[in-house]
Design a protein around this motif. Sequence first.
Motif, short mmCIF file in Angstrom:
data_model
loop_
_atom_site.label_atom_id
_atom_site.label_comp_id
_atom_site.label_asym_id
_atom_site.label_seq_id
_atom_site.Cartn_x
_atom_site.Cartn_y
_atom_site.Cartn_z
N ARG A 278 -12.35 -6.03 4.47
CA ARG A 278 -13.66 -5.43 4.18
C ARG A 278 -13.72 -4.73 2.83
NH1 ARG A 278 -14.07 -1.70 9.35
NH2 ARG A 278 -13.34 -3.71 10.19
N ASP A 279 -12.56 -4.35 2.27
CA ASP A 279 -12.55 -3.71 0.95
C ASP A 279 -12.23 -4.68 -0.17
OD1 ASP A 279 -9.91 -4.13 1.60
OD2 ASP A 279 -9.22 -2.14 0.98
N ARG B 268 -7.07 5.72 9.81
CA ARG B 268 -8.07 6.43 9.01
C ARG B 268 -8.27 7.83 9.58
NH1 ARG B 268 -12.38 2.39 10.56
NH2 ARG B 268 -10.79 2.10 12.18
N THR C 192 -8.72 6.62 3.21
CA THR C 192 -9.39 5.38 2.87
C THR C 192 -10.22 4.87 4.05
OG1 THR C 192 -7.71 3.80 3.61
CG2 THR C 192 -7.35 4.85 1.46
N LYS C 193 -10.89 3.75 3.84
CA LYS C 193 -11.72 3.16 4.89
C LYS C 193 -11.03 2.01 5.62
CE LYS C 193 -16.09 4.46 2.68
NZ LYS C 193 -17.40 3.99 2.13
N THR C 194 -9.74 1.82 5.34
CA THR C 194 -9.01 0.73 5.98
C THR C 194 -7.67 1.21 6.53
OG1 THR C 194 -7.95 0.05 3.91
CG2 THR C 194 -10.05 -1.01 4.46
N ASP C 195 -7.21 0.54 7.56
CA ASP C 195 -5.88 0.75 8.12
C ASP C 195 -5.48 -0.54 8.81
OD1 ASP C 195 -7.39 0.76 10.48
OD2 ASP C 195 -7.16 2.91 10.81
N THR D 35 -8.33 -1.87 11.15
CA THR D 35 -9.42 -2.63 10.51
C THR D 35 -8.92 -3.97 9.97
OG1 THR D 35 -9.11 -1.62 8.31
CG2 THR D 35 -10.58 -0.50 9.86
#
Length: 606
Positions: free
Chosen positions: A31-32, A111, A117-120, A123
């Motif tokens: 997603r990033d 997260r 961040t917005k990812t791990d 995700t």
Amino acid sequence: MVQTGNDIVSDWQQPEDNFDYVKKDVMIPMRDGVKLHTVIMIPKGAHDLPILLERTPYNASGFAPNNSPHMKDAVWSGDTDWADGSYILVWQDIRGKYGSEGDYVMVRPPRGPLNPTKTDDTTDAYDTIDWLVKNVDQSNGRVGMIGSSYDGWTVTMALLDPHPALKVAAPESPMVDGWMGDDWFHNGAFRLGNLDYFTGQMTQAGSGPSLPRWGYDDYSNFLRAGSAGAMAREHGLDKLPFWQRLTAHPAYDAFWQLQAVDKMVAAHPTNIPTIWLQGFWDQEDIYGATHAWEALKKKGYGDTNHLVIGPWWHSQINRSAEHLGPLKWKGDTARDFRQQELIPFFNQYLRDGAPAHPMPQAMIYNPAENHWQDFANWTVSDKQQRTPLYLQADMGLGFGKAAAGEDSYVSDPAKPVPYLQRPIPADNEDRWRTWLVQDQRFVSDRQDVLSYQTPVLTKAVKLEGAPFADIFAKTTGTAGDFVVKLIDVYPPTYPEQPEMGGYQLPIALDILRGRYRNSFSDPSPIPANKVQEYKFRLPTVNYTFKPGHRIMVQIQSTLFPVYDRNPQKYVPNIFHAKPSDYQKATISIQHGAPGASAVLLPVVGQ
């Protein structure tokens, strides 16, 4: 004939007309925007097949290492049974490792406070599954996840917020809590073998080197280096960000608590059918599967979560398992479990029309009786009824209370108790895998090891659950460790297997760093020459001590070089201990009132 030009053909492709599968390397976008390298193996002519996904830091390409036209022969041993043309196999490099883009963070926290961040890996698993079910036309849109050790951790992370297509999972020996009892520490005692792992994992995106060695015997190598921190500095590990974070948090503070996966799955439970797999003698991750399963059962998710403990070393579920060291089983216990239990369990959730394959709540091997046992209600808790097996005078052991007394030994950090008979070579995988079944006679006569044993048993003693060490002791130092081993002593002669005569087989053992006797998060010095209680859980067992055998308990203060040495002088951070901090100490183990040292056994049937 003139020889000019380039003999390497730039556009050559291997003919694969006779291959029974198609192999693809793809980069799946997250997603990033980061893309993760993924290997997909699809049986030729496939349609409506489920996907088996494994996410790994250990080189996705290495899971299909053989250039064979047959899928079964192309994959590694753990996937042979799955490579029968009925599954699409997928392996993926996690962020920053091998062929994947992005930054690698060791067991990347979820997260939140430790990961802004917005990812791990939750995700990333979600995005990977989403891409696979939309882009692999031969699939039926259903995915199962599997993996052992670190790869078991990635399965567990995927369960925290699962994609709807994820229908079934099997974390095998997952790394769940690195401080409490998996890879990095056990109850606060650091595991020195991590230094090799850290250089291998974090010095390059691929496979890095192990530590340089001065000699053949790792006992001498680590003893010469001094503290774990000194050895890390000598070889440059102090430059690694993860090492800096780890050594800054020697206690079980928020840094460790916020990434304890058993707490996470309990806070975010799902109904995805899951088998938590564990080895009875897992030398690396003996904590994770049992504690994650227990946490979920406590939350009321026992119907969809199943515990399996086999007679295996770490990840032996993915290899052959007719024996473990000198212990011989009935058939190949790992292959039989994969074929008769694990794959049918996955099939029922991943295929239309597959027969139901109900699993018991717990399926646990009894090594002494050499068979599997099913349990409809396997329960392990601190409140479980346990029977004290008391330390007695004259190195005795019994279920009756003991007379008051004590036994002493001198613990010398300059001469720690080895975990294997020396020499201990760094690169002997077979000895490392089987050290938990090592015959303990090689240390039972050491002056710094106390060995207590029962008379010869006249009836069986059956254990189901987790034993606890409950030791009362005083020390002349202000710090120290306690190692407690529960041992099955075989009869002097053993006709079924003569070489096992007198064998001292460890059933459960672990260590407690004494500064954490009252609190894992708030260490404190040990008051010199004052009796203190050291109570801690040992690994889960399902075991029968047979008539004619004896039960032994061994107590010592070092187990080297699996665990770093305690200076036995209290210092704020043992990673930074100086050579002068390491001091001898006299340890006195109490028995009888007021300090009734015992191992608390989960005895059943009596």
